[in-house]
Design an enzyme around this catalytic site. Sequence first.
Site, PDB file in Angstrom:
ATOM      1  CE1 TYR A 114      -3.450  -2.726   0.709  1.00 34.91           C
ATOM      2  CE2 TYR A 114      -4.633  -0.655   0.959  1.00 34.91           C
ATOM      3  CZ  TYR A 114      -4.647  -2.015   0.759  1.00 34.91           C
ATOM      4  OH  TYR A 114      -5.842  -2.661   0.616  1.00 34.91           O
TER       5      TYR A 114
ATOM      6  CE  LYS B  47       1.654 -18.055  -2.896  1.00 34.60           C
ATOM      7  NZ  LYS B  47       0.755 -19.228  -2.973  1.00 34.60           N
TER       8      LYS B  47
ATOM      9  CG  ASP C  96      -2.244 -20.500  -1.638  1.00 32.93           C
ATOM     10  OD1 ASP C  96      -1.729 -20.460  -0.495  1.00 32.93           O
ATOM     11  OD2 ASP C  96      -1.736 -21.138  -2.586  1.00 32.93           O
TER      12      ASP C  96
ATOM     13  CG  ASP D 191      -8.144  -4.668   1.319  1.00 32.98           C
ATOM     14  OD1 ASP D 191      -9.113  -4.172   1.934  1.00 32.98           O
ATOM     15  OD2 ASP D 191      -8.038  -4.633   0.075  1.00 32.98           O
TER      16      ASP D 191
ATOM     17  CG  ASP E 179     -13.824  -6.898   1.470  1.00 33.69           C
ATOM     18  OD1 ASP E 179     -13.560  -6.191   2.461  1.00 33.69           O
ATOM     19  OD2 ASP E 179     -14.245  -6.424   0.398  1.00 33.69           O
TER      20      ASP E 179
HETATM   21  C1  IPM Z   1     -10.437  -1.185   3.713  1.00 32.57           C
HETATM   22  C2  IPM Z   1     -10.633  -0.549   2.365  1.00 32.57           C
HETATM   23  C3  IPM Z   1      -9.443   0.362   2.069  1.00 32.57           C
HETATM   24  C4  IPM Z   1      -8.199  -0.489   2.072  1.00 32.57           C
HETATM   25  C5  IPM Z   1      -9.562   1.146   0.749  1.00 32.57           C
HETATM   26  C6  IPM Z   1     -10.807   1.998   0.712  1.00 32.57           C
HETATM   27  C7  IPM Z   1      -8.349   1.970   0.466  1.00 32.57           C
HETATM   28  O1  IPM Z   1     -10.806  -1.526   1.391  1.00 32.57           O
HETATM   29  O2  IPM Z   1     -10.317  -0.453   4.702  1.00 32.57           O
HETATM   30  O3  IPM Z   1     -10.410  -2.415   3.777  1.00 32.57           O
HETATM   31  O4  IPM Z   1      -7.874  -1.136   1.061  1.00 32.57           O
HETATM   32  O5  IPM Z   1      -7.538  -0.527   3.119  1.00 32.57           O
HETATM   33 MG    MG Z   2     -10.963  -3.478   2.134  1.00 28.78          MG
END
Ligand code: IPM
Ligand code: MG
Length: 353
Positions: free
Chosen positions: A142, A191, A223, A247, A251
């Site tokens: 990042y 990884k 993975d 990240d 999700d």
């Molecule tokens: C998160 C989001 C952010 C990230 C984006 C919006 C930059 O996806 O907080 O998970 O990737 O950290």
């Molecule tokens: Mg995110």
Amino acid sequence: MQNKKILVLKGDGVGPEIIDCALEVLSAISDKSGEKFTLDFADIGGVAIDKYGNPFPEETEQKLQDVSAVLLGAVGGPKWDNIDPAIRPEKGLLALRKALGVYANLRPCQIYPGLIDNSPLKPEYLKNVDFVIVRELVGGIYFGKRDTFIENGLRTAFDEERYDEAEIKRIAIYAFETAMGRSKKLTLVDKANVLDSSKLWREVVAEIAEDYPEVELEFLYVDNAAMQLIRQPSSFDVILTNNIFGDILSDEASQIAGSIGLLPSASLGAEVGLYEPIHGSAPDIAGQNIANPLATILSLAMLLRYSFGLHAEADQIEQAVKQVLANGHRTKDLAPDDYLGTREITHEVIKNL
Ligand code: IPM
Ligand code: MG
């Protein structure tokens, strides 16, 4: 008693409406507990680009000086999709995290009993699911060197994944300490079969592990971890990982829980803590009173706990959210045909405080 100061950054898309809900909950908590909070407001992301030409303007950075915590909605939207990548709304969020130095991003994931049917996983896989992702937040790809250029006549680009041992050490200690307060199990996700940076993570984490003999340490390739999260999510307790894997896996974790609208986060490790839902700005549903405010309300609970030590108040909010869900109330992401609005479910939470 000194007033507790919070900087509120509503941001873009659904940001303003979900933050307004969290602030209503905060005001109810204040009424009940007598705790006084002072709020300040500033811009970040797309709204800040529109106003200042910068997603993390000086005006906002200045205000970090005299607050103890930052509560953030979300940033980004199609309006800024074609903007210079250097000033995308998301860059504002990354600059804020970096400016604060909040290297430890906690993303807890648990299953609410009433929401078992919202998870795409079969109920038998959901028993005892309760883990937290400890994501390194201010390093790695990042923030690494990146460039886009023409080489050998070809459009070329790169992004660098780079960590030094000090960066790994501090997040590893954070994760081990977190594990000590939980079930004492830690999984490092990396990884290391391909990446040198991951090999360094393994080395450093193994060294830190010597100071935590009670913690069971496991290494998983990312993975495989993505697969195990679906196959046996209850096997995880603390997941330690780098910025990008954290990240992605968070999700994935949100779907195990039933909706991305439910997962809060706390970004810690520095003087000022940052609290935000893990979801994005959802511009497609902004302003319609259908966004799920619960992740933001739960992020407020984390703020009260970690920045102000208000454990009872944090518990109260978390219990109220549980109760509202147990009572059968749902937002549209959870029950598209029979749901409460963003504001209405917030009022249910407040009633149950
Ligand atoms: C998160 C989001 C952010 C990230 C984006 C919006 C930059 O996806 O907080 O998970 O990737 O950290
Ligand atoms: Mg995110």
